[in-house]
Write a protein that holds these residues in place. Structure first.
Motif, mmCIF file in Angstrom:
data_model
loop_
_atom_site.group_PDB
_atom_site.id
_atom_site.type_symbol
_atom_site.label_atom_id
_atom_site.label_comp_id
_atom_site.label_asym_id
_atom_site.label_seq_id
_atom_site.Cartn_x
_atom_site.Cartn_y
_atom_site.Cartn_z
ATOM 1 N N ASN A 177 0.786 -1.103 0.092
ATOM 2 C CA ASN A 177 -0.077 0.001 0.105
ATOM 3 C C ASN A 177 0.876 1.111 -0.010
ATOM 4 O O ASN A 177 1.535 1.728 0.990
ATOM 5 C CB ASN A 177 -1.047 0.081 1.111
ATOM 6 C CG ASN A 177 -2.118 0.845 1.100
ATOM 7 O OD1 ASN A 177 -1.802 2.018 0.435
ATOM 8 N ND2 ASN A 177 -3.173 0.781 1.664
ATOM 9 N N LYS A 178 1.100 1.902 -1.115
ATOM 10 C CA LYS A 178 1.543 3.146 -1.257
ATOM 11 C C LYS A 178 1.222 4.407 -0.472
ATOM 12 O O LYS A 178 2.209 4.861 0.009
ATOM 13 C CB LYS A 178 1.644 3.616 -2.928
ATOM 14 C CG LYS A 178 2.492 4.670 -3.248
ATOM 15 C CD LYS A 178 2.426 5.229 -4.506
ATOM 16 C CE LYS A 178 3.286 6.439 -4.597
ATOM 17 N NZ LYS A 178 3.209 6.859 -6.113
ATOM 18 N N GLU A 204 4.750 -0.557 4.270
ATOM 19 C CA GLU A 204 3.654 -0.647 3.216
ATOM 20 C C GLU A 204 2.579 -1.307 3.978
ATOM 21 O O GLU A 204 1.477 -1.404 3.291
ATOM 22 C CB GLU A 204 4.211 -1.166 1.940
ATOM 23 C CG GLU A 204 5.400 -0.191 1.407
ATOM 24 C CD GLU A 204 5.701 -0.690 0.195
ATOM 25 O OE1 GLU A 204 5.449 -2.052 -0.091
ATOM 26 O OE2 GLU A 204 6.687 -0.281 -0.373
ATOM 27 N N ALA A 207 2.228 13.987 0.061
ATOM 28 C CA ALA A 207 2.815 13.051 -0.665
ATOM 29 C C ALA A 207 3.300 13.704 -2.009
ATOM 30 O O ALA A 207 4.216 13.223 -2.844
ATOM 31 C CB ALA A 207 1.792 12.077 -0.915
ATOM 32 N N TYR A 238 14.715 3.681 4.379
ATOM 33 C CA TYR A 238 14.201 4.611 3.391
ATOM 34 C C TYR A 238 14.988 6.224 3.526
ATOM 35 O O TYR A 238 15.326 6.387 4.610
ATOM 36 C CB TYR A 238 12.708 5.123 3.484
ATOM 37 C CG TYR A 238 11.877 3.735 3.277
ATOM 38 C CD1 TYR A 238 11.348 3.682 1.890
ATOM 39 C CD2 TYR A 238 11.814 2.761 4.034
ATOM 40 C CE1 TYR A 238 10.734 2.394 1.606
ATOM 41 C CE2 TYR A 238 10.836 1.755 3.867
ATOM 42 C CZ TYR A 238 10.519 1.521 2.383
ATOM 43 O OH TYR A 238 9.610 0.379 2.199
ATOM 44 N N LEU A 241 2.957 3.599 3.280
ATOM 45 C CA LEU A 241 4.324 4.015 3.089
ATOM 46 C C LEU A 241 4.415 5.411 3.139
ATOM 47 O O LEU A 241 5.237 5.992 4.000
ATOM 48 C CB LEU A 241 4.836 3.270 1.953
ATOM 49 C CG LEU A 241 6.488 3.767 1.704
ATOM 50 C CD1 LEU A 241 7.234 3.387 2.745
ATOM 51 C CD2 LEU A 241 6.824 3.231 0.269
ATOM 52 N N GLU A 242 3.697 6.168 2.330
ATOM 53 C CA GLU A 242 3.855 7.459 2.470
ATOM 54 C C GLU A 242 3.483 8.418 3.585
ATOM 55 O O GLU A 242 4.079 9.334 4.049
ATOM 56 C CB GLU A 242 3.123 8.205 1.024
ATOM 57 C CG GLU A 242 3.742 7.709 -0.199
ATOM 58 C CD GLU A 242 2.863 8.328 -1.473
ATOM 59 O OE1 GLU A 242 1.659 8.708 -1.290
ATOM 60 O OE2 GLU A 242 3.619 8.249 -2.600
ATOM 61 N N ARG A 280 13.708 3.693 -1.118
ATOM 62 C CA ARG A 280 14.141 2.526 -0.137
ATOM 63 C C ARG A 280 15.703 2.280 -0.613
ATOM 64 O O ARG A 280 16.140 2.386 -1.641
ATOM 65 C CB ARG A 280 13.342 1.351 -0.424
ATOM 66 C CG ARG A 280 13.703 0.187 0.624
ATOM 67 C CD ARG A 280 12.707 -1.068 0.370
ATOM 68 N NE ARG A 280 13.229 -1.823 1.395
ATOM 69 C CZ ARG A 280 12.704 -3.369 1.473
ATOM 70 N NH1 ARG A 280 11.630 -3.481 0.846
ATOM 71 N NH2 ARG A 280 12.971 -3.989 2.280
#
Length: 178
Positions: A68-69, A152, A102, A134, A72-73, A109
């Motif tokens: 899931n982007k 994520e 974002a 990251y 992560l953001e 990474r």
């Protein structure tokens, strides 16, 4: 004499309790098959909602979902903002934090095999390698972020982070009053 009578009474009470315990434990303890056990066995053979619940649970576990982007953001931006607030007390930074989202951050990474990361880590000996590392960048701020588990999959706090930014001079950083 009284102690003798008292002793006899306590012995008789102890004997009665002993006999009761032995008789209860000596009873046949074979499990009896009841109609509910038969229904239980038949239910396990056929497919019911409990099986569907079990399968649905495993399909929806975070480990089984695609990365899931957005999570992560969120994790990276939250850590970056926290680090900026804790290290740069200028008014410009307070305004910059409000604008971070974002669309205006870059992140990547990084892996322990990178010679650049190894150089950074040898200079910052308090930081540790992990599987999920990251680099996040916004304007003049760059932040190394380290997570225990995959960011994520879960919303979480970073394990370690290190903010690096170019100040105008060495003494620009103001330590707040306690």
């Amino acid at each position: 004499m009284k102690t003798m009578e008292l002793l006899k009474k306590s012995l008789s009470i102890t004997f009665v309790l002993f006999v009761a315990v032995v008789s209860i434990s000596a009873q046949d303890t074979k499990p009896q098959v009841t109609p509910t056990d038969v229904n239980q066995e038949n239910h396990d053979v056929k497919e019911g909602q409990d099986k569907e619940l079990f399968e649905y649970y495993y399909k929806t576990r975070p480990e089984n979902l695609p990365p899931n982007k957005a999570k992560l953001e969120y994790n990276l931006i939250k850590t970056l903002k926290k680090e900026i607030m804790s290290r740069d007390y200028s008014k410009e930074s307070a305004e910059a934090i409000k604008k971070i989202d974002a669309t205006n951050v870059q992140y990547e990474r990084v892996y322990r095999e990178s010679k650049w990361l190894r150089g950074f880590m040898t200079q910052n000996t308090h930081l540790n390698y992990s599987e999920f590392m990251y680099i996040v960048k916004h304007d003049k701020y760059m932040c190394f972020v380290n997570f225990d588990v995959n960011p994520e999959l879960y919303l979480q706090q970073s394990r370690q982070s290190q903010l690096v930014f170019a100040a105008k001079d060495k003494f620009e950083i103001v330590i707040p009053k306690p």
